[in-house]
Design a protein around this motif. Structure first.
Motif, mmCIF file in Angstrom:
data_model
loop_
_atom_site.group_PDB
_atom_site.id
_atom_site.type_symbol
_atom_site.label_atom_id
_atom_site.label_comp_id
_atom_site.label_asym_id
_atom_site.label_seq_id
_atom_site.Cartn_x
_atom_site.Cartn_y
_atom_site.Cartn_z
ATOM 1 N N THR A 221 -6.611 1.499 5.546
ATOM 2 C CA THR A 221 -6.442 0.442 6.651
ATOM 3 C C THR A 221 -8.062 -0.253 6.146
ATOM 4 O O THR A 221 -8.809 -1.585 7.155
ATOM 5 C CB THR A 221 -6.927 0.241 7.783
ATOM 6 O OG1 THR A 221 -7.224 1.791 7.883
ATOM 7 C CG2 THR A 221 -5.415 0.616 8.352
ATOM 8 N N ARG A 222 -8.389 0.055 5.370
ATOM 9 C CA ARG A 222 -9.824 -0.390 4.678
ATOM 10 C C ARG A 222 -9.910 -1.570 3.927
ATOM 11 O O ARG A 222 -10.971 -2.781 4.332
ATOM 12 C CB ARG A 222 -10.353 0.260 2.943
ATOM 13 C CG ARG A 222 -11.686 1.641 3.403
ATOM 14 C CD ARG A 222 -12.019 1.604 2.783
ATOM 15 N NE ARG A 222 -12.396 3.845 2.014
ATOM 16 C CZ ARG A 222 -12.080 4.282 1.610
ATOM 17 N NH1 ARG A 222 -10.797 3.726 0.617
ATOM 18 N NH2 ARG A 222 -12.205 5.423 1.851
ATOM 19 N N ASN A 223 -8.734 -2.887 3.559
ATOM 20 C CA ASN A 223 -8.325 -4.175 3.288
ATOM 21 C C ASN A 223 -7.730 -4.158 4.602
ATOM 22 O O ASN A 223 -6.557 -3.850 4.742
ATOM 23 C CB ASN A 223 -7.495 -3.615 2.202
ATOM 24 C CG ASN A 223 -7.312 -5.435 2.351
ATOM 25 O OD1 ASN A 223 -7.679 -6.396 3.035
ATOM 26 N ND2 ASN A 223 -6.436 -5.640 1.170
ATOM 27 N N GLN B 228 -10.347 2.464 14.959
ATOM 28 C CA GLN B 228 -10.769 1.650 13.696
ATOM 29 C C GLN B 228 -10.839 0.512 14.566
ATOM 30 O O GLN B 228 -10.263 -1.045 14.497
ATOM 31 C CB GLN B 228 -10.131 1.458 12.925
ATOM 32 C CG GLN B 228 -10.591 2.275 12.076
ATOM 33 C CD GLN B 228 -9.920 2.044 10.482
ATOM 34 O OE1 GLN B 228 -10.134 1.347 9.451
ATOM 35 N NE2 GLN B 228 -8.943 2.515 10.726
ATOM 36 N N LEU C 212 -6.980 6.213 7.492
ATOM 37 C CA LEU C 212 -8.933 4.900 7.441
ATOM 38 C C LEU C 212 -8.495 5.070 5.731
ATOM 39 O O LEU C 212 -9.182 3.434 5.828
ATOM 40 C CB LEU C 212 -9.681 6.741 7.408
ATOM 41 C CG LEU C 212 -9.431 7.313 8.767
ATOM 42 C CD1 LEU C 212 -10.649 8.546 8.598
ATOM 43 C CD2 LEU C 212 -9.965 6.090 9.521
ATOM 44 N N GLU C 213 -8.205 5.161 4.711
ATOM 45 C CA GLU C 213 -8.009 4.598 3.318
ATOM 46 C C GLU C 213 -7.283 3.516 3.050
ATOM 47 O O GLU C 213 -7.577 2.376 2.791
ATOM 48 C CB GLU C 213 -7.624 6.101 1.745
ATOM 49 C CG GLU C 213 -8.286 6.893 2.605
ATOM 50 C CD GLU C 213 -7.182 8.753 1.582
ATOM 51 O OE1 GLU C 213 -7.948 9.423 1.718
ATOM 52 O OE2 GLU C 213 -5.951 7.815 0.570
ATOM 53 N N GLU D 258 1.357 -0.955 0.173
ATOM 54 C CA GLU D 258 0.496 -0.193 -0.030
ATOM 55 C C GLU D 258 1.064 0.906 -0.211
ATOM 56 O O GLU D 258 1.970 1.022 0.834
ATOM 57 C CB GLU D 258 -1.154 -0.060 0.708
ATOM 58 C CG GLU D 258 -2.168 -1.014 1.233
ATOM 59 C CD GLU D 258 -3.291 -0.061 0.646
ATOM 60 O OE1 GLU D 258 -3.605 0.828 0.135
ATOM 61 O OE2 GLU D 258 -3.814 -0.705 0.035
#
Ligand code: IPT
Length: 271
Positions: free
Chosen positions: A172-174, A199, A169-170, A153
């Motif tokens: 760790t979506r996966n 999260q 935040l973006e 990433e």
């Protein structure tokens, strides 16, 4: 006698700690320091700041803002009446500089995480408009390549805690894409901590995080941040001492540039 400092925003922790070290060492050598702050994103402010400092009869100027080699060389050529020392330029720029080695701390960060068993890395760099952000990013990438790894990433932040928060935040979506995150500075790492905590992702239980700068607050983050230490006091001392020595010899001898080492400070955000 008077020295000038042209600096990027003092709203950032590293430049403000650098400015305070420069002022301290300038005063110790009997110099007053005048500070002009310019927006690093907009190169044209630099000459205006230099003109303002020249009008106040500074003997020499330290520039702490990201400049490409060509921009720094142009500053020197346009101001033959002024001794300029640069803190944030590419190492191969042909100008008088004192800067931190962009490779040793980044390499140590990757080694540290690799030895802990991490193989899936996320990278969060500073703004690519900044020379040092790019140098750190390329050094992480090179070090990972030597282990046969590519980051899984990548995001670009803007040095602020807010950008660290949003980008994390973006990223760790996966949820389990990566187990280790290399961050371009401590302020962004602070934002990352906040996003991960929101999260309920544990640091370092689920993701290990390494920052960059070792600004004074980072030992008090939750958890205390593993980070790359740049000795801002030493940077200030070397910059002032070298510039003053150069002024003292009437600018005749060609000035000695220097590269300062950085090193990893292991705390509790990595496991
Ligand atoms: C650099 C810092 O590492 C980074 O956190 C940010 O504050 C940036 O400055 C602002 O320009 S340090 C610089 C001497 C490369």
């Amino acid at each position: 006698p008077t020295l000038g400092l042209v600096t990027t925003s003092l709203g950032f922790h590293a430049p403000s700690q650098i400015a305070s070290a420069i002022e301290l060492h300038a005063n110790q050598l009997g110099f007053t320091l005048l500070i002009a702050m310019v927006d690093a994103q907009r190169g044209e402010g630099v000459q205006a700041a230099l003109n303002e400092l020249k009008a106040q009869r500074v003997d020499g100027v330290i520039l702490n803002l990201p400049l490409e080699a060509a921009q720094a060389e142009e500053v020197v050529n346009r101001n033959p009446d002024l001794s300029c020392l640069f803190l944030d330029v590419p190492p191969d720029a042909g100008v008088f500089h004192v800067m931190f080695n962009p490779d040793d701390g980044t390499r140590a960060s990757v080694d540290h995480l690799y030895r802990l068993g991490h193989r899936r890395f996320g990278l969060l760099s500073g703004p690519l408009s900044s020379v040092s952000a790019r140098l750190r990013l390329h050094s992480w990438q090179r070090s990972l390549k030597e282990y046969g790894l590519d980051p899984v990433e990548y995001r670009e932040g803007d040095w602020s805690a807010e950008s660290g928060y949003c980008r994390a935040l973006e990223m760790t979506r996966n949820a389990d894409a990566f187990s280790a995150l290399l961050v371009g500075n401590d302020q962004m790492a602070l934002g990352v901590f906040s996003a991960l905590s929101r999260q309920q992702i544990g640091v370092p239980a689920q993701i290990s995080v390494i920052g960059y700068d070792d600004t004074r607050d980072s030992a008090f983050f939750l958890p205390p941040l593993t980070t790359v230490s740049q000795d801002f006091n030493r940077l200030g001392r070397e910059a002032v001492t070298r510039l003053v020595a150069h002024l003292g010899n009437g600018g005749r001898e060609s000035p000695a540039s220097m590269m300062l080492p950085t090193h990893l400070v292991a705390r509790n955000s990595t496991a």
